[in-house]
Design a protein around this motif. Structure first.
Motif, short mmCIF file in Angstrom:
data_model
loop_
_atom_site.label_atom_id
_atom_site.label_comp_id
_atom_site.label_asym_id
_atom_site.label_seq_id
_atom_site.Cartn_x
_atom_site.Cartn_y
_atom_site.Cartn_z
N LEU A 193 0.84 -1.20 0.00
CA LEU A 193 0.00 0.00 0.00
C LEU A 193 0.87 1.25 0.00
N GLY A 194 1.94 1.21 0.77
CA GLY A 194 2.87 2.34 0.79
C GLY A 194 3.49 2.55 -0.58
N ALA A 195 3.84 1.46 -1.24
CA ALA A 195 4.45 1.55 -2.56
C ALA A 195 3.45 2.12 -3.58
N VAL A 196 2.20 1.70 -3.48
CA VAL A 196 1.18 2.20 -4.41
C VAL A 196 0.96 3.70 -4.20
N ALA A 197 0.90 4.11 -2.95
CA ALA A 197 0.73 5.54 -2.65
C ALA A 197 1.95 6.33 -3.11
N ALA A 198 3.13 5.77 -2.88
CA ALA A 198 4.37 6.46 -3.27
C ALA A 198 4.48 6.59 -4.78
N ALA A 199 3.83 5.68 -5.51
CA ALA A 199 3.87 5.74 -6.98
C ALA A 199 2.89 6.78 -7.53
N GLY A 200 2.17 7.43 -6.63
CA GLY A 200 1.31 8.53 -7.06
C GLY A 200 -0.14 8.14 -7.28
N PHE A 201 -0.53 6.95 -6.86
CA PHE A 201 -1.92 6.54 -7.01
C PHE A 201 -2.73 7.01 -5.80
N ASP A 202 -4.01 7.30 -6.06
CA ASP A 202 -4.94 7.59 -4.96
C ASP A 202 -5.60 6.28 -4.56
N ILE A 203 -5.36 5.86 -3.34
CA ILE A 203 -6.00 4.62 -2.88
C ILE A 203 -7.41 4.96 -2.43
N ARG A 204 -8.38 4.32 -3.07
CA ARG A 204 -9.77 4.67 -2.80
C ARG A 204 -10.42 3.72 -1.82
N ARG A 205 -10.14 2.45 -1.96
CA ARG A 205 -10.78 1.48 -1.08
C ARG A 205 -9.85 0.31 -0.83
N VAL A 206 -9.82 -0.12 0.45
CA VAL A 206 -9.03 -1.30 0.82
C VAL A 206 -9.97 -2.24 1.57
N GLU A 207 -10.06 -3.46 1.10
CA GLU A 207 -10.90 -4.44 1.79
C GLU A 207 -10.04 -5.58 2.30
N SER A 208 -10.40 -6.07 3.45
CA SER A 208 -9.68 -7.21 4.02
C SER A 208 -10.22 -8.49 3.40
N VAL A 209 -9.34 -9.29 2.83
CA VAL A 209 -9.72 -10.62 2.35
C VAL A 209 -9.32 -11.66 3.40
N TYR A 210 -8.10 -11.48 3.93
CA TYR A 210 -7.66 -12.33 5.03
C TYR A 210 -6.89 -11.46 6.01
N LEU A 211 -7.45 -11.20 7.15
CA LEU A 211 -6.86 -10.33 8.19
C LEU A 211 -6.45 -9.01 7.53
N ASP A 212 -5.29 -8.48 7.92
CA ASP A 212 -4.76 -7.30 7.20
C ASP A 212 -3.56 -7.75 6.38
N ILE A 213 -3.63 -8.98 5.88
CA ILE A 213 -2.53 -9.56 5.12
C ILE A 213 -2.88 -9.69 3.64
N ILE A 214 -4.03 -10.26 3.34
CA ILE A 214 -4.46 -10.33 1.94
C ILE A 214 -5.52 -9.24 1.76
N LEU A 215 -5.20 -8.32 0.86
CA LEU A 215 -6.06 -7.14 0.70
C LEU A 215 -6.53 -7.00 -0.74
N SER A 216 -7.71 -6.46 -0.86
CA SER A 216 -8.27 -6.11 -2.18
C SER A 216 -8.29 -4.58 -2.23
#
Lengths: 199, 132
Positions: A167-190
């Protein structure tokens, strides 16, 4: 990893990734947000193709010929336009602003330079384009994070890092993170993100 | 129905890993080695068995979904036996199995609660760079 290692990985990949059944509902929900021209990084053995919504125009890339050979068989079952391209995620063979959507699925954990790949994805996405990620990341929980750090010591030998801050890498690349969903704990994310419309 | 089956599988794996971890540590205690050596040997043996069990169940339950919680179980369950012995609680095989089962179910419950916390935390607020 060299090509022999990827050949072996391609053979074992589907056995190890039979968790497709468990993760399929979350993937279908995420991939359902695909729009327009779609770039899929990296195809692997094509196990995710069954979760794609039908009728899309998708270009799926992978660096490994062994993986692409296996993906080729699965691509024939897709009810849409799905083309496989041998390409490096860090050097995408597409013009700027080609795609409306870019999708990754357990990809960024296995790339030697995920920041570079995210830069390339950003380049080939149109302004306002969607980035859909199904990724496993390092847990923020200290105990689980330590477990993932320990696992990485031996999974790294197979080309997978279990403790990336994706997530840090995606934000650092200049993307706006709109939604994060937990698939498995806070380890597998959508994750759903967007390339900003203004540079 | 599918989710319930996966959850049942998760719980069973944790009970299995915890029970085996407890039994292994109990067995190593019988050797009456120095305490630190017993701890290391017990945890090492438990983690080896855990890894094999997690790899075997990964095709059914998922690779990360088996490896991560079972690793925690393999660390905690031998330690529980050490604590029990330090408190002078003499355990037989039956008590060990019971302890392992309770630990496994307990850890499954903790993971279920943590999963719910994660889902709610991510649903409630936009991503701000951390799940606290």
């Amino acid at each position: 990893m060299n090509s022999t290692a990827w050949e072996w990985r391609a053979r074992l990949y589907d056995f190890c990734e039979a968790s497709a059944i468990r993760r399929a509902p979350a993937k279908r929900r995420l991939f359902g947000a695909m729009r327009g021209e779609v770039l899929f990084v990296a195809a692997g053995t094509g196990g995710d193709f069954a979760c794609f919504p039908p009728g899309m125009a998708i270009r799926a890339i992978d660096l490994s010929e062994a993986m692409l050979r296996r993906a080729q068989r699965r691509s024939r079952n897709y009810a849409g336009d799905l083309a496989l391209v041998k390409a490096d995620a860090g050097l995408l063979p597409f013009a700027d602003e080609t795609f409306d959507t870019a999708v990754t699925s357990c990809t960024l954990c296995s790339l030697p330079d995920p920041a570079r790949a995210l830069e390339e994805i950003r380049r080939v996405l149109k302004p306002g384009g969607r980035l859909l990620l199904f990724e496993h990341v390092r847990s923020r929980n200290p105990l689980l994070g330590a477990v993932l750090d320990l696992m990485t010591v031996w999974t790294r030998r197979t080309g997978t890092e279990m403790n990336r801050d994706t997530l840090g890498a995606v934000a650092a690349a200049g993307f706006d993170i709109r939604r994060v969903e937990s698939v498995y704990l806070d380890i597998i994310l959508s994750v759903r993100a967007r390339k900003p419309r203004i540079a | 129905m599918g989710k319930a089956l996966f959850r049942a599988g998760d719980c069973l794996l944790l009970v299995l890993v915890s029970s085996i971890g407890v039994l292994l540590m109990h067995g190593i205690h019988m050797l009456e080695w120095p305490f630190v050596l017993e701890m290391l040997a017990g945890m090492g043996a438990a983690m080896l068995v855990q890894m094999l069990l997690a790899l075997a169940s990964a095709p059914l339950l998922g690779s990360i979904e088996t490896m991560v919680p079972s690793s925690v179980a393999a660390m905690v369950s031998p330690m529980a036996v050490c604590l029990a012995h330090m408190a002078d609680w003499r355990t037989g095989s039956r008590e060990c199995l019971l302890l392992g089962t309770v630990l496994g179910i307990g850890m499954f419950a903790v993971f279920e609660v943590y999963a719910s916390v994660c889902r709610r935390a991510l649903r409630r607020s936009p991503w701000r760079g951390a799940i606290k």
